[in-house]
Motif scaffolding. Structure first.
Motif, PDB file in Angstrom:
ATOM      1  N   LEU A 131     -72.320 -23.632 -78.558  1.00  0.00           N
ATOM      2  CA  LEU A 131     -72.818 -23.282 -77.233  1.00  0.00           C
ATOM      3  C   LEU A 131     -71.728 -22.531 -76.469  1.00  0.00           C
ATOM      4  N   LYS A 132     -72.151 -21.598 -75.639  1.00  0.00           N
ATOM      5  CA  LYS A 132     -71.188 -20.742 -74.945  1.00  0.00           C
ATOM      6  C   LYS A 132     -71.297 -20.946 -73.428  1.00  0.00           C
ATOM      7  N   PRO A 133     -70.182 -20.844 -72.733  1.00  0.00           N
ATOM      8  CA  PRO A 133     -70.230 -21.068 -71.282  1.00  0.00           C
ATOM      9  C   PRO A 133     -71.011 -19.988 -70.562  1.00  0.00           C
ATOM     10  N   GLY A 134     -71.913 -20.411 -69.688  1.00  0.00           N
ATOM     11  CA  GLY A 134     -72.638 -19.442 -68.877  1.00  0.00           C
ATOM     12  C   GLY A 134     -71.791 -18.898 -67.744  1.00  0.00           C
ATOM     13  N   MET A 135     -70.815 -19.696 -67.295  1.00  0.00           N
ATOM     14  CA  MET A 135     -69.971 -19.316 -66.167  1.00  0.00           C
ATOM     15  C   MET A 135     -68.513 -19.297 -66.582  1.00  0.00           C
ATOM     16  N   ILE A 136     -67.816 -18.237 -66.212  1.00  0.00           N
ATOM     17  CA  ILE A 136     -66.371 -18.155 -66.393  1.00  0.00           C
ATOM     18  C   ILE A 136     -65.753 -18.007 -65.007  1.00  0.00           C
ATOM     19  N   LEU A 137     -65.029 -19.029 -64.568  1.00  0.00           N
ATOM     20  CA  LEU A 137     -64.368 -18.998 -63.268  1.00  0.00           C
ATOM     21  C   LEU A 137     -62.915 -18.587 -63.489  1.00  0.00           C
TER      22      LEU A 137
ATOM     23  N   ILE B 143     -65.339 -26.329 -69.347  1.00  0.00           N
ATOM     24  CA  ILE B 143     -65.539 -26.965 -68.051  1.00  0.00           C
ATOM     25  C   ILE B 143     -65.528 -28.486 -68.165  1.00  0.00           C
ATOM     26  N   ASP B 144     -65.974 -29.013 -69.301  1.00  0.00           N
ATOM     27  CA  ASP B 144     -65.974 -30.461 -69.492  1.00  0.00           C
ATOM     28  C   ASP B 144     -64.565 -31.021 -69.505  1.00  0.00           C
ATOM     29  N   ASP B 145     -63.600 -30.263 -70.038  1.00  0.00           N
ATOM     30  CA  ASP B 145     -62.213 -30.730 -70.066  1.00  0.00           C
ATOM     31  C   ASP B 145     -61.638 -30.777 -68.657  1.00  0.00           C
ATOM     32  N   VAL B 146     -61.964 -29.780 -67.838  1.00  0.00           N
ATOM     33  CA  VAL B 146     -61.512 -29.779 -66.449  1.00  0.00           C
ATOM     34  C   VAL B 146     -62.147 -30.948 -65.701  1.00  0.00           C
TER      35      VAL B 146
ATOM     36  N   LEU C  82     -60.004 -20.780 -64.877  1.00  0.00           N
ATOM     37  CA  LEU C  82     -60.124 -22.157 -64.411  1.00  0.00           C
ATOM     38  C   LEU C  82     -61.050 -22.951 -65.307  1.00  0.00           C
ATOM     39  N   TRP C  83     -62.155 -22.314 -65.728  1.00  0.00           N
ATOM     40  CA  TRP C  83     -62.998 -22.846 -66.807  1.00  0.00           C
ATOM     41  C   TRP C  83     -63.815 -21.715 -67.390  1.00  0.00           C
ATOM     42  N   GLY C  84     -64.183 -21.887 -68.658  1.00  0.00           N
ATOM     43  CA  GLY C  84     -64.936 -20.840 -69.341  1.00  0.00           C
ATOM     44  C   GLY C  84     -64.764 -20.912 -70.837  1.00  0.00           C
TER      45      GLY C  84
ATOM     46  N   ALA D 145     -58.574 -33.252 -58.722  1.00  0.00           N
ATOM     47  CA  ALA D 145     -58.085 -32.947 -60.064  1.00  0.00           C
ATOM     48  C   ALA D 145     -56.671 -33.504 -60.245  1.00  0.00           C
ATOM     49  N   LYS D 146     -56.450 -34.110 -61.401  1.00  0.00           N
ATOM     50  CA  LYS D 146     -55.182 -34.790 -61.646  1.00  0.00           C
ATOM     51  C   LYS D 146     -54.134 -33.834 -62.201  1.00  0.00           C
ATOM     52  N   GLU D 147     -52.889 -34.281 -62.116  1.00  0.00           N
ATOM     53  CA  GLU D 147     -51.804 -33.526 -62.744  1.00  0.00           C
ATOM     54  C   GLU D 147     -52.095 -33.382 -64.238  1.00  0.00           C
ATOM     55  N   GLY D 148     -51.896 -32.181 -64.735  1.00  0.00           N
ATOM     56  CA  GLY D 148     -52.172 -31.919 -66.147  1.00  0.00           C
ATOM     57  C   GLY D 148     -53.536 -31.315 -66.402  1.00  0.00           C
ATOM     58  N   THR D 149     -54.383 -31.224 -65.380  1.00  0.00           N
ATOM     59  CA  THR D 149     -55.682 -30.554 -65.555  1.00  0.00           C
ATOM     60  C   THR D 149     -55.455 -29.176 -66.161  1.00  0.00           C
ATOM     61  N   PRO D 150     -56.134 -28.854 -67.264  1.00  0.00           N
ATOM     62  CA  PRO D 150     -55.813 -27.608 -67.967  1.00  0.00           C
ATOM     63  C   PRO D 150     -56.241 -26.349 -67.211  1.00  0.00           C
ATOM     64  N   VAL D 151     -55.375 -25.366 -67.243  1.00  0.00           N
ATOM     65  CA  VAL D 151     -55.647 -24.015 -66.746  1.00  0.00           C
ATOM     66  C   VAL D 151     -55.198 -23.055 -67.845  1.00  0.00           C
ATOM     67  N   TRP D 152     -56.055 -22.117 -68.201  1.00  0.00           N
ATOM     68  CA  TRP D 152     -55.728 -21.160 -69.268  1.00  0.00           C
ATOM     69  C   TRP D 152     -55.133 -19.911 -68.642  1.00  0.00           C
TER      70      TRP D 152
END
Length: 376
Positions: free
Chosen positions: A240-246, A349-352, A342-344, A291-298
């Motif tokens: 499945l592919k993300p519909g939204m890329i933030l 998005i589930d990891d964030v 931020l997600w995509g 959001a906690k410290e360590g929340t992933p950002v690409w």
């Protein structure tokens, strides 16, 4: 120059996700659920992305009107039915399929019919199909099993075409009561002698319980590329592919030393010399404040051979209204203007959401109006 944050909606990904649903369900009829402004993706994107769905399911007549204005001619299902008798003319005008989940709604329909001529009444019943909702254990909306037959017979007596619908409470949890099996048994027993289509399976049931796919399935979150369980690994095998890329950009960089703090409340204290990237995104854009410290950002770091390469880093400090801060210590090549996701596609998005003690549903629905949206 505009602030660099952007929500990009990839309609081809929505189309691909719908095809995955159709393949999983052996080409069952599909209600694509587009409530909450298509889970934050916009009604226009839903029409384009789900053009091959058999129908669209939502809540508001305002959205129904928009769909028809944009050229959607196939079925539309009002998942919570009407909220007053005054809405019935619009339901007829737009030829909606209508959920009926309580006797008051049934009374509104009967009273409205009583004030029509025979020709007008037949026109009404030819344009509007009813989906009678059974409360099989969710205990939000629907008729209990003991009263369902009475409601069904009354609607049939009025001359409506009636179908059957229920909703699972725990399709993503195998051992929580009521289970899918508990609710499906009640649904099957209650409707076994009744004519009409049946619909029960949401995203979780589509993925985990093929025996309850029935005639129509009602996928929601999976159409937008997120997991109904909140865990990306549960859907990773489906492609499945993300519909939204933030996405956004780094707008400033700070070099701090051991003992320095970052952000409101000085929640982050540097344990070593740290390179801090400031990103144009905050809770006023819909990014979760908790959001906690360590929340992933690409962080996008294109190479001469791979223009889509990058690396994940962690959030540090508290999310503020307009900015977040990330740890760039391990990637000195990142600079002002470097793009981040931020997600995509690269940062589910589930990891964030997991780092924010919420679910992907909430994040995609919470993106605010000040974030520019581009439909691809």
């Amino acid at each position: 120059m505009n602030r660099p944050i952007l929500a990009a909606i990839v309609t081809q990904n929505l189309k691909d996700n719908l095809n995955i649903v159709k393949n999983i369900t052996n080409q069952r009829f599909v209600w694509a659920v587009i409530k909450a402004n298509a889970y934050g993706h916009s009604i226009k994107s839903a029409i384009d992305g789900f053009s091959q769905a058999d129908g669209l399911a939502l809540l508001d007549l305002q959205d129904v009107h928009a769909l028809r204005e944009m050229g959607w001619t196939k079925r539309i299902l009002l998942l919570e039915g009407i909220f007053s008798a005054h809405e019935i003319p619009q339901v007829i005008e737009h030829e909606c399929n209508l959920v009926v989940h309580q006797f008051l709604q049934l009374e509104w329909l009967e009273q409205y019919l009583s004030n029509l001529s025979s020709l007008e009444a037949e026109n009404f019943k030819s344009k509007v199909e009813i989906w009678l909702k059974l409360n099989s254990g969710m205990n939000r909306l629907g008729f209990k099993s003991g009263e369902y037959g009475l409601a069904y017979n009354h609607l049939i007596h009025l001359g409506f075409k009636v179908h059957h619908l229920t909703h699972f409470a725990n399709a993503d949890e195998a051992n929580i009561f009521p289970t899918v099996e508990d609710q499906w048994a009640i649904f099957e027993h209650t409707t076994q002698w009744m004519d009409g289509f049946k619909s029960a399976a949401n995203s979780s049931a589509i993925l985990n319980s093929p025996h309850v796919h029935a005639d129509w399935v009602r996928p929601g979150i999976m159409l937008y590329g997120a997991s109904p369980t909140g865990k990306h690994q549960d859907i990773a095998h489906l492609a499945l592919k993300p519909g939204m890329i933030l996405s956004s950009e780094i707008i400033a960089i700070q070099e701090i030393t051991k003992g320095d703090t970052v952000g409101y409340g000085s929640r982050f204290v540097a344990k070593q010399n740290t390179r801090v990237g400031i990103v144009a995104c905050g809770y006023a854009d819909g990014y979760p404040r908790h959001a906690k410290e360590g929340t992933p950002v690409w962080v996008h770091l294109p190479s001469p051979t791979d223009h889509q390469s990058g690396v994940k880093v962690g959030l540090i400090g508290r999310v503020s209204m307009d900015m977040i801060t990330i740890d760039l210590t391990t990637i000195p090549q990142a600079s002002i203007g470097t793009k981040v996701e931020l997600w995509g596609a690269n940062n589910p998005i589930d990891d964030v959401a997991m780092f924010s003690d919420t679910v992907g549903y909430e994040l995609m629905c919470a993106v605010t109006q000040r974030v520019p949206m581009k439909v691809l």
